[in-house]
Design a protein around this motif. Structure first.
Motif, PDB file in Angstrom:
ATOM      1  N   VAL A 139      45.862  62.240  -8.622  1.00 33.80           N
ATOM      2  CA  VAL A 139      44.737  62.406  -8.028  1.00 33.80           C
ATOM      3  C   VAL A 139      43.829  62.726  -8.839  1.00 33.80           C
ATOM      4  N   LEU A 140      44.108  63.948  -9.742  1.00 33.83           N
ATOM      5  CA  LEU A 140      43.315  64.746 -10.526  1.00 33.83           C
ATOM      6  C   LEU A 140      42.800  63.817 -11.534  1.00 33.83           C
ATOM      7  N   ALA A 141      43.846  63.308 -12.346  1.00 28.69           N
ATOM      8  CA  ALA A 141      43.399  62.697 -13.600  1.00 28.69           C
ATOM      9  C   ALA A 141      43.561  60.972 -13.590  1.00 28.69           C
ATOM     10  N   GLY A 142      43.938  60.605 -12.678  1.00 27.30           N
ATOM     11  CA  GLY A 142      44.434  59.014 -12.676  1.00 27.30           C
ATOM     12  C   GLY A 142      43.307  58.258 -12.819  1.00 27.30           C
ATOM     13  N   GLY A 143      42.084  58.624 -12.335  1.00 28.91           N
ATOM     14  CA  GLY A 143      40.734  57.819 -12.583  1.00 28.91           C
ATOM     15  C   GLY A 143      41.249  56.201 -11.970  1.00 28.91           C
ATOM     16  N   PRO A 144      41.028  55.070 -12.792  1.00 20.77           N
ATOM     17  CA  PRO A 144      41.435  53.892 -12.069  1.00 20.77           C
ATOM     18  C   PRO A 144      42.694  53.730 -11.606  1.00 20.77           C
ATOM     19  N   TYR A 145      43.750  54.342 -12.371  1.00 20.23           N
ATOM     20  CA  TYR A 145      45.225  54.207 -12.139  1.00 20.23           C
ATOM     21  C   TYR A 145      45.614  55.128 -10.986  1.00 20.23           C
ATOM     22  N   ALA A 146      44.829  55.727 -10.451  1.00 20.18           N
ATOM     23  CA  ALA A 146      45.104  56.687  -9.228  1.00 20.18           C
ATOM     24  C   ALA A 146      45.711  55.933  -8.263  1.00 20.18           C
ATOM     25  N   GLY A 147      45.129  54.772  -7.557  1.00 24.57           N
ATOM     26  CA  GLY A 147      45.959  54.101  -6.442  1.00 24.57           C
ATOM     27  C   GLY A 147      47.094  53.747  -6.937  1.00 24.57           C
ATOM     28  N   PRO A 148      47.229  52.895  -8.159  1.00 25.11           N
ATOM     29  CA  PRO A 148      48.701  52.237  -8.245  1.00 25.11           C
ATOM     30  C   PRO A 148      49.614  53.534  -8.338  1.00 25.11           C
ATOM     31  N   LEU A 149      49.261  54.445  -9.205  1.00 24.63           N
ATOM     32  CA  LEU A 149      50.275  55.734  -9.379  1.00 24.63           C
ATOM     33  C   LEU A 149      50.736  56.490  -7.876  1.00 24.63           C
ATOM     34  N   LEU A 150      49.549  56.548  -7.119  1.00 28.65           N
ATOM     35  CA  LEU A 150      49.856  57.115  -5.799  1.00 28.65           C
ATOM     36  C   LEU A 150      50.931  56.126  -4.909  1.00 28.65           C
ATOM     37  N   ALA A 151      50.826  54.659  -4.929  1.00 25.29           N
ATOM     38  CA  ALA A 151      51.480  53.658  -4.350  1.00 25.29           C
ATOM     39  C   ALA A 151      53.160  54.103  -5.098  1.00 25.29           C
ATOM     40  N   ALA A 152      53.102  54.052  -6.254  1.00 29.22           N
ATOM     41  CA  ALA A 152      54.464  54.325  -6.974  1.00 29.22           C
ATOM     42  C   ALA A 152      55.082  55.593  -6.303  1.00 29.22           C
ATOM     43  N   VAL A 153      54.323  56.684  -6.250  1.00 30.46           N
ATOM     44  CA  VAL A 153      54.895  57.778  -5.728  1.00 30.46           C
ATOM     45  C   VAL A 153      55.323  57.781  -4.503  1.00 30.46           C
TER      46      VAL A 153
END
Lengths: 460, 412
Positions: free
Chosen positions: B332-346
């Motif tokens: 959320v804090l540093a993901g930028g454009p990758y925030a969505g994919p990273l949150l989906a993985a989490v």
């Protein structure tokens, strides 16, 4: 295998090599042997005796040669590229000063001699044009076809220089092409001469466009190879964790061989270092039945000649059907014999384990061996096609060769495919290198190793 | 009260908090003026064509588009490919800027420096000698032979957060290894879903060709560029399908009521960091099937990455939850454009091996619907976004209810 059998194989191999060698020897770039003598004579005609040894080096522009071949189909195009088109040349540089450019067919293409301490009296300027025309007549075979277009004059260090620019029309070149020449005189001595060719844009455009299109089409093939490498990485980690056998020796040998071939080819370590590690790891983890044997290598090398036949036969077929396939070779940057061997075996050692080893290993459980092996064909067909016209012919020619390599891998495993591809690449690249026994030896080395492998195979 | 009615009421009770959360996400969503678009690429093309960018050469049809700076970069090219016209149309409706790229072999004039400066202005002009012409550039303008070829155009910003992309790739590899090392009961639905999505994506390839606009260049025929794009897509889809077959997803859905929450999580991620590239996709004619196929493929990949994260976190024992929470916070804090994919993985990792891919699919669907709503403000896209939002929420609640009911009936 019995001793008699081994002796029979070696004898048959030697005979076969003796039959193939003269064919290979005819593939080298001609013109190098007599170039030095011709260069000396050309300079001597100007009254300059070059001193010291001479170094000859082939040079040229293969895209120009292909454009000529496209404009004049068949052997006529190849003759133009080696002659009046000036696409395939030799440059002779004398240690004591002076250099001469000659086309492969012996036409004087360029010339420069050192400025003499006394270049003679300056020309009478209004007559400079006539003198330049007179000089040109001594260096081109058809002076009547040339007309003076422009004369420049300038003074430098007390010497008056004259430069004449001549236009020669198309001459024997295709319609729309143009010949140009420049003659440079210092005082009253000819010191420089150079010919040029201005091609018709559309002829060059077709070739350049096709080359760029094929470069672009290589990108999806690289995506495919990347996917294969990633899949092998995941599979490899799984194998290691599960304590499956790892063939360290073949893996290390393959990595070392890629290193040697890469160094010989002259590319930077960054261009092959990572691939050496990846292919080494891949071969170490590959199931033994896919890796192939020494005998597989042996007969794979000779099967490579079959692949050469398919490649060359395909080109003849496309040309016969009205398509265009380049005849002149792709000119390499490095011309040493070990560069020929290095470049040929580098692509074989890197690509074949991936296409004929990794792809079947990964997809065999889903598609069977043939289905999996055929998956590698479209990937391989996009990696190095020739800029043929039409485009499907370019990819189709390469796909036919890939199918032969699949068949070789079916019988001889990855080892057989690597050997076949190495021989294929060695023979197909041979025309880009000068004629001479060191290059012939480099091209035939794979076949000789093949004979040795067949003779040394174990009894099963 | 019958059992079916009780189940429906239970589902509605579950739906209430989810709907409230979704409404809250939608209500408090952050405005993103930099990536809010009021027209698709096709409208921008109409405007560019109407304002006659280059009167010198036939520009050919529109072949592709991409976002560049705060505008659309449109690429027009005739079939022969000898030249390429790029037109940049700003979102604010300013005059379009254009650039003509001409094949090196095309003939033209060889202007002298004085003649070149008369067009380029009083500036230092740099010449480039070509086979049949001389090109000049200077003062931000160019000449192809004697032909004005426009000036420099805004370019797409190079992708940042390369480290995060590497982290995602590493998680995918870890997930693949984890699934192969410790395979669990294979879910038969996922190979079919991924297969249909991957083959559908390959089938849609010609319609998706405008997204491969970066491959277009002078000297390369647009048909060949489209073929290269399609071949690359086919190779990639083949790789994903192969992975789906050899790294199977685990059967079941351990915590079905997390599904709608994963969808809301995707919506929240889109509200915070909308995926701006969704506008390029939404400008396609086949936008809806492409988005649906993308959601399935990205959802499966999120499940794979989630399994990788879960396998890595499992080594921490009780601190596993802390790692997942820290990963979500970092995304959320540093993901930028990758925030969505990273949150989906989490989210997929939090759901466990059984059902992680379904949670990933729900999160990715939320991310896509939310991004579409936040970025593409033209009516058709808004309708599609809100339909996706309502449909996604409803589908996840229904699926969760159905799984829960099936579990009650089977007595597990």
């Amino acid at each position: 295998m019995s001793s008699a059998g081994r002796i029979a194989i070696v004898a048959a191999g030697v005979v076969a090599l003796a039959l193939v060698a003269p064919v290979i020897a005819r593939l080298g770039r001609p013109g190098g042997a007599g170039a030095e003598e011709q260069a000396r004579q050309a300079l001597a005609r100007l009254g300059f005796e070059p001193a010291g040894t001479a170094a000859g080096r082939p040079e040229g522009e293969h895209e120009l040669a292909w454009a000529l071949e496209r404009a004049r189909a068949g052997a006529a195009g190849r003759r133009l590229a080696a002659g009046e088109g000036g696409a395939l040349r030799w440059r002779v540089v004398f240690q004591g000063g002076g250099e001469v450019g000659l086309t492969e067919s012996g036409l004087l293409w360029s010339l420069r001699r050192p400025l003499p301490t006394d270049p003679g009296p300056a020309l009478y300027r209004p007559r400079a044009g006539a003198r330049l025309e007179q000089t040109l007549a001594g260096v081109v075979p058809d002076p009547e076809a040339w007309r003076l277009d422009e004369v420049q004059t300038w003074d430098e260090d007390g010497i008056t220089w004259y430069r004449g620019r001549f236009l020669g029309g198309p001459g024997g070149l295709p319609r729309g092409w143009r010949r140009e020449a420049e003659v440079e005189i210092a005082g009253s001595t000819l010191v420089g001469f150079a010919r040029r060719v201005q091609p018709l844009g559309i002829d060059v455009g077709v070739v350049q466009g096709r080359v760029r299109e094929l470069e672009l089409l290589r990108a999806p093939a690289l995506v495919g190879l990347g996917v294969v490498v990633l899949a092998m990485l995941a599979t490899g980690v799984t194998s290691v964790v599960r304590h499956r056998p790892v063939a360290w020796v073949p893996g290390a040998a393959a990595a070392a061989a890629i290193g040697v071939a890469g160094a010989a080819a002259g590319g930077p370590v960054s261009s092959w270092g990572a691939q050496a590690l990846a292919v080494g790891a891949l071969l170490a983890l590959l199931p033994a039945e896919l890796r192939g044997t020494r005998a597989g290598w042996g007969w794979g090398a000779w099967a490579g000649l079959g692949a050469v036949g398919v490649a060359l036969g395909g080109r003849v077929l496309v040309a016969g059907m009205g398509g265009f396939v380049p005849v002149s070779p792709h000119l390499p940057a490095e011309i040493a014999p070990w560069s020929l061997a290095g470049a040929a075996w580098l692509s074989a050692l890197i690509e074949e384990p991936l296409l004929r080893g990794a792809v079947p290993a990964l997809a065999r459980p889903l598609l069977g061996w043939w289905g999996a092996a055929l998956l590698g064909v479209p990937v391989g067909a996009l990696l190095h096609p020739l800029p043929a016209v039409p485009l499907p012919a370019a990819v189709g020619l390469e796909a036919a060769v890939q199918l032969v390599l699949v068949a070789v891998a079916w019988r001889g495993g990855v080892a057989g495919a690597v050997a076949a591809r190495g021989v294929l690449e060695s023979v197909l690249r041979r025309p880009g290198f000068p004629a001479g026994w060191p290059w012939d030896l480099a091209a035939l080395a794979g076949l000789a190793v093949g004979v040795a492998c067949l003779a040394a195979r174990r009894r099963h | 009260m019958s059992g079916r009615k009780a189940q429906a009421l239970s589902a509605l009770r579950r739906l209430g908090p989810v709907a409230v959360a979704a409404a809250a996400v939608v209500a408090v969503r952050q405005p993103h003026p930099a990536c809010e678009l009021t027209w698709p690429a096709s409208s921008a093309a109409v405007q560019a064509a109407a304002r006659a960018a280059s009167p010198w050469l036939d520009p050919g049809p529109l072949r592709g588009w991409s976002r560049a700076g705060s505008g659309w970069l449109l690429r027009f090219q005739p079939d022969h490919g000898a030249w390429l016209l790029e037109v940049w149309v700003g979102d604010g409706g300013a005059a379009p800027a254009w650039r003509l790229r001409v094949a090196d072999w095309l003939p033209g004039a060889r202007l002298g420096p004085e003649a070149a400066r008369s067009w380029l202005g009083d500036t230092e002009a740099v010449a480039r000698e070509l086979l049949g012409r001389r090109d000049w550039s200077g003062g931000g303008r160019t000449l192809a032979g004697g032909l004005p070829a426009g000036g420099e155009l805004p370019r797409s910003e190079p992708a940042r957060s390369g480290e995060l992309a590497a982290v995602l790739a590493g998680l995918l590899l870890a997930g693949a290894v984890a699934r192969r090392l410790a395979p669990e009961g294979r879910d038969p639905a996922w190979p079919w879903l991924v297969g249909v999505a991957a083959i559908g994506m390959v089938g849609l390839g010609p319609s998706l060709a405008p997204l491969g606009a970066r491959l277009l260049a002078a000297e390369i025929r647009p048909a060949v560029a489209a073929l290269a794009w399609w071949a690359g897509l086919a190779m990639l889809m083949g790789g994903v399908l192969f992975a789906a077959l050899t790294c199977p997803t685990a059967r079941g859905l351990r915590q079905p009521w997390l599904l709608p929450w994963a969808f809301v999580l995707g919506l929240a991620a889109a509200s915070l960091w909308p995926a701006a590239w969704v506008a390029e996709l939404a400008s396609l004619r086949a936008a809806v099937p492409a988005l649906a196929a993308l959601a399935v493929l990205a959802g499966w990949l999120a499940g794979l990455a989630g399994d990788g994260l879960a396998a890595l976190a499992a080594t921490l024992g009780p601190a596993r939850g802390l790692l997942l929470a820290a990963a979500a916070l970092a995304a959320v804090l540093a993901g930028g454009p990758y925030a969505g994919p990273l949150l989906a993985a989490v989210a997929a990792a939090a759901g466990g091996r059984e059902g992680g891919a379904w949670l990933g699919l729900a999160a990715v669907a939320g991310l896509l619907a939310g991004s579409l709503a936040a970025v593409c403000l033209w009516p058709a896209a808004q309708w599609a976004a809100w339909a996706g939002l309502a449909g996604g929420l409803g589908a996840t609640v229904l699926a969760a209810g159905a799984v829960a009911a099936a579990r009650v009936q089977s007595g597990r």
